[in-house]
Design a protein around this motif. Structure first.
Motif, PDB file in Angstrom:
ATOM      1  N   ALA A 183       3.134   1.154   3.221  1.00  0.00           N
ATOM      2  CA  ALA A 183       4.171   2.138   2.861  1.00  0.00           C
ATOM      3  C   ALA A 183       3.497   3.454   2.505  1.00  0.00           C
ATOM      4  CB  ALA A 183       4.990   1.605   1.689  1.00  0.00           C
ATOM      5  N   THR A 184       2.489   3.828   3.298  1.00  0.00           N
ATOM      6  CA  THR A 184       1.698   5.020   2.961  1.00  0.00           C
ATOM      7  C   THR A 184       2.240   6.291   3.626  1.00  0.00           C
ATOM      8  OG1 THR A 184       0.111   4.358   4.658  1.00  0.00           O
ATOM      9  CG2 THR A 184      -0.457   3.825   2.385  1.00  0.00           C
ATOM     10  N   GLY A 185       3.446   6.245   4.184  1.00  0.00           N
ATOM     11  CA  GLY A 185       4.100   7.452   4.675  1.00  0.00           C
ATOM     12  C   GLY A 185       3.399   8.082   5.865  1.00  0.00           C
ATOM     13  N   GLY A 186       3.686   9.373   6.087  1.00  0.00           N
ATOM     14  CA  GLY A 186       3.082  10.127   7.188  1.00  0.00           C
ATOM     15  C   GLY A 186       2.233  11.267   6.641  1.00  0.00           C
ATOM     16  N   LEU A 218       0.863  -1.188   0.000  1.00  0.00           N
ATOM     17  CA  LEU A 218       0.000   0.000   0.000  1.00  0.00           C
ATOM     18  C   LEU A 218       0.896   1.234   0.000  1.00  0.00           C
ATOM     19  CD1 LEU A 218      -2.694  -1.081   2.639  1.00  0.00           C
ATOM     20  CD2 LEU A 218      -2.650  -1.473   0.157  1.00  0.00           C
ATOM     21  N   GLY A 219       0.828   2.040  -1.059  1.00  0.00           N
ATOM     22  CA  GLY A 219       1.656   3.239  -1.170  1.00  0.00           C
ATOM     23  C   GLY A 219       2.722   3.077  -2.235  1.00  0.00           C
ATOM     24  N   ALA A 220       2.613   3.883  -3.305  1.00  0.00           N
ATOM     25  CA  ALA A 220       3.610   3.840  -4.383  1.00  0.00           C
ATOM     26  C   ALA A 220       4.541   5.035  -4.251  1.00  0.00           C
ATOM     27  CB  ALA A 220       2.924   3.826  -5.749  1.00  0.00           C
ATOM     28  N   VAL A 268       0.902  -3.117  -6.164  1.00  0.00           N
ATOM     29  CA  VAL A 268       1.088  -1.865  -5.436  1.00  0.00           C
ATOM     30  C   VAL A 268      -0.149  -0.998  -5.661  1.00  0.00           C
ATOM     31  CG1 VAL A 268       2.576   0.137  -5.060  1.00  0.00           C
ATOM     32  CG2 VAL A 268       3.576  -2.001  -5.930  1.00  0.00           C
ATOM     33  N   LEU A 269      -0.766  -0.544  -4.578  1.00  0.00           N
ATOM     34  CA  LEU A 269      -1.971   0.295  -4.679  1.00  0.00           C
ATOM     35  C   LEU A 269      -1.695   1.665  -4.067  1.00  0.00           C
ATOM     36  CD1 LEU A 269      -4.652  -2.281  -3.429  1.00  0.00           C
ATOM     37  CD2 LEU A 269      -4.217  -1.606  -5.812  1.00  0.00           C
ATOM     38  N   ASP A 270      -2.114   2.716  -4.751  1.00  0.00           N
ATOM     39  CA  ASP A 270      -1.938   4.077  -4.223  1.00  0.00           C
ATOM     40  C   ASP A 270      -3.161   4.896  -4.608  1.00  0.00           C
ATOM     41  OD1 ASP A 270      -1.017   6.876  -3.871  1.00  0.00           O
ATOM     42  OD2 ASP A 270       0.929   5.928  -3.537  1.00  0.00           O
ATOM     43  N   HIS A 271      -3.591   5.771  -3.703  1.00  0.00           N
ATOM     44  CA  HIS A 271      -4.775   6.580  -4.034  1.00  0.00           C
ATOM     45  C   HIS A 271      -4.442   7.808  -4.884  1.00  0.00           C
ATOM     46  CE1 HIS A 271      -4.580   9.237  -0.132  1.00  0.00           C
ATOM     47  NE2 HIS A 271      -3.434   9.175  -0.762  1.00  0.00           N
ATOM     48  N   ASP A 277       2.677  -4.994 -10.341  1.00  0.00           N
ATOM     49  CA  ASP A 277       1.577  -4.258 -10.962  1.00  0.00           C
ATOM     50  C   ASP A 277       1.316  -3.018 -10.096  1.00  0.00           C
ATOM     51  OD1 ASP A 277      -0.734  -3.463 -12.188  1.00  0.00           O
ATOM     52  OD2 ASP A 277      -1.983  -5.089 -11.391  1.00  0.00           O
ATOM     53  N   VAL A 278       1.616  -1.827 -10.637  1.00  0.00           N
ATOM     54  CA  VAL A 278       1.413  -0.582  -9.870  1.00  0.00           C
ATOM     55  C   VAL A 278       0.094   0.043 -10.311  1.00  0.00           C
ATOM     56  CG1 VAL A 278       2.334   1.704  -9.285  1.00  0.00           C
ATOM     57  CG2 VAL A 278       3.916  -0.204  -9.737  1.00  0.00           C
TER      58      VAL A 278
END
Ligand code: FDA
Length: 396
Positions: free
Chosen positions: A164-167, A10-12, A32-35, A130-131
Motif C-alpha cells: 500500500a505504498t501508493g504512487g 507496507l505503507g501507512a 504496518v511498516l512505513d519509511h 502495530d504501526v
C-alpha cells in the motif's frame, strides 16, 4: 528469528491504515511498516487541509484504468455511505462542498486519527495492529509460504503481504515507485505510470495568457473524449484549476485541450446580441460571464474590440466557434512534483478484483493508488483507497 504476524502491510497511508484496521478488527495480528516519520502524510495535506474524504457520487465510471471493470467489486462492497457512517461513528462533522465532495468541517488530522483509532480498536476484537514509521524497507522475499520483510536490520514474516505504498506523486512527502518495483519482481505487469490531476504547461507562444495568471473562469474543458465543466485557472506556466486537473488525467502529449469559455451560450448567441444590442462590444458582453481581464484578452485575440454593429455576421459566427472551442496545446505537465495522483500502476490483469491479491500468488495484495485505478478529482481517490483496503482485509 523473524517475528511473525498474520499480515504485513507496507505503507501507512490511506489504503494501508484502512486495511490494517479492518483486518485487525477481524482478529488478525497486523504489522504496518512505513519509511515516513509519521502515518498518513498525504491525508494530512489533502483537500486543502480538510480532506475531501469521499464522494457520494462514487461510481466505477469516475475511475480510469486499463480495465474499467476492475474497481467495480470493491467499490460496490465498501461504499461512500460506509465510509460516511464510519466518519459519523467517530463524531467527525463534515459538509458537502460541491459535486458530492465531502470534507471535514475541522481538519484532515481527524481522518488520520480515525484510521489510527480503528487500528487501536483491533485489540478489542482479538487482533492487533502495530504501526511502525521510520522503517526503510531493504528487502522483501517470499519463501516457504512466507513473506519476509527486512527494515532497519530487523526481520518480520507473515503469510500475507499487502503493498500500500501508493504512487510517486509528491516525492517530497516520501512518495515512491516502490510498489511497481516489487510488483515486477513478483512477476506482475505495471501499466506505464504518469502524473495525473496535474496542472498543464503551455509553450511560449501560447503564453499570451501569462498576463492572466491567477484568473479563474467557469469553463468546459475537453481532452480526448473526456469533458468537465468546472473552473479553469490561468497560471504563469500554463493552465490549472479543477477542470484542467480533471482533463489532465486523460490528456496525452501532442493532444490539444479544448476550452469552451461560454458553455451556457447557444449557437448564434453573438449574432443575436448584435441584433439586440448593436452598440454593445464583445469585451463588455464577455465580461457578463467571464472575469473582465479574460474577456478583454479573448476579444483582443479575436481582433473584435469595437461595437458589434460594425461586424459581419460571418466574423461573429467564427468568433462564436473559437470561444466555444479554444484550442491549447500543452507541451507537458508540472509532473510528479505537483500531481495529486499517479495514473497507471500495478496492472489489474494480474490481480483479483475481490481480494486485490496477485492471481498467481494469493498472499500478495496491492491496494490504493499503487494499483492501475485512478479516480477523478473530488474524493474518489480516497474512496478507492478505503474500498480496496477493505476488500484486501476480508481476505487476510
Ligand atoms: P498514500 O500515498 O496515501 O500512502 C502511501 C504510504 O506508503 C505513505 O505513507 C508513504 O510514506 C509510504 N511509502 C511509500 N514508499 C515507501 C517505501 N519505499 N517504503 C515504505 N513506505 C513507503 N484524494 C482525495 O480523494 N481527496 C482529496 O482531498 C485529495 N487531496 C490530495 C491533495 C494532495 C496535495 C495530494 C498529493 C493528493 C490528494 N489526494 C486526494 C490523493 C490521495 O491523497 C491519494 O490518492 C491517497 O493518499 C492514496 O492512498 P494510498 O494509501 O494508496 O497511498
Amino acid at each position: 528469528m523473524p517475528s511473525s504476524h498474520d499480515a504485513i502491510v507496507l505503507g501507512a497511508g490511506a489504503a494501508g491504515l484502512m486495511c490494517a484496521g479492518v483486518a485487525g478488527q477481524r482478529g488478525r495480528r497486523v504489522l504496518v511498516l512505513d519509511h515516513a516519520e509519521r502515518p498518513g502524510n498525504k491525508i494530512l495535506i489533502s483537500g486543502g487541509g480538510r480532506c475531501n474524504f469521499t464522494n457520494i457520487a462514487t461510481a466505477p465510471d469516475r475511475f480510469l484504468s486499463a480495465n474499467p471493470h476492475f474497481a467495480r467489486s470493491a467499490l460496490a462492497r465498501y461504499t461512500a455511505a460506509d465510509f460516511v457512517a464510519l466518519v459519523d461513528r467517530h463524531g467527525i462533522t463534515w459538509h458537502e462542498k460541491t459535486l458530492g465532495q465531502l470534507f471535514c468541517d475541522g481538519s484532515a488530522r481527524q481522518i488520520v486519527d480515525l484510521l489510527l483509532d480503528e487500528c487501536a480498536a483491533a485489540g478489542a476484537h482479538g487482533g492487533q495492529v502495530d504501526v511502525q514509521c521510520g522503517q526503510a524497507i531493504t528487502d522483501v522475499i517470499h519463501a516457504d509460504g512466507m513473506f519476509r520483510v527486512t527494515a532497519g536490520g530487523q526481520h518480520w514474516q507473515a503469510p500475507a503481504l499487502v503493498v500500500a505504498t501508493g504512487g510517486p506523486s509528491i516525492p517530497k512527502l516520501g512518495a515512491t515507485g516502490f510498489a511497481y518495483d516489487l510488483a515486477r519482481r513478483f512477476g506482475l505487469k505495471v501499466v506505464e505510470p504518469r502524473p495525473a490531476l496535474v496542472p498543464l504547461t503551455l509553450p511560449g507562444e501560447e503564453l499570451m495568457f501569462r498576463q492572466l495568471s491567477g484568473i479563474a473562469a467557469p469553463v468546459a474543458a475537453t481532452a480526448g473524449k473526456a469533458s468537465f465543466r468546472e473552473a479553469a485557472l490561468f497560471t504563469h506556466r500554463g493552465l490549472s484549476g479543477p477542470a484542467i486537473l480533471q482533463v489532465s488525467s486523460y490528456w496525452r502529449r501532442g493532444q490539444p485541450v479544448v476550452i469552451d469559455f461560454l458553455p451556457e451560450a447557444g449557437t448564434g448567441w453573438l449574432r443575436q446580441a448584435k441584433r439586440d444590442m448593436p452598440r454593445q462590444t464583445l469585451p463588455r458582453l464577455l465580461a457578463r460571464h467571464l472575469p473582465e481581464r479574460l474577456a478583454e484578452a479573448l476579444a483582443e485575440r479575436l481582433g473584435l474590440g469595437g461595437e458589434l454593429v460594425g461586424m459581419a455576421d460571418a466574423k461573429l459566427a467564427a468568433a462564436e466557434d473559437r470561444l466555444a472551442g479554444w484550442r491549447f496545446t500543452p507541451n507537458g505537465s508540472e509532473g510528479y512534483a505537483k500531481a495529486e495522483v499517479t495514473a497507471g500502476g500495478v496492472a489489474t490483469t494480474g490481480l483479483s478484483g475481490q481480494t486485490m491479491a496477485a492471481r498467481h500468488l494469493p498472499g500478495l495484495h496491492f491496494i490504493g493508488e499503487a494499483v492501475d485505478v485512478t479516480g477523478w478529482l473530488g474524493g474518489y481517490n480516497f474512496q478507492w483507497a478505503w474500498a480496496s483496503g477493505w476488500a484486501a482485509a476480508q481476505a487476510l
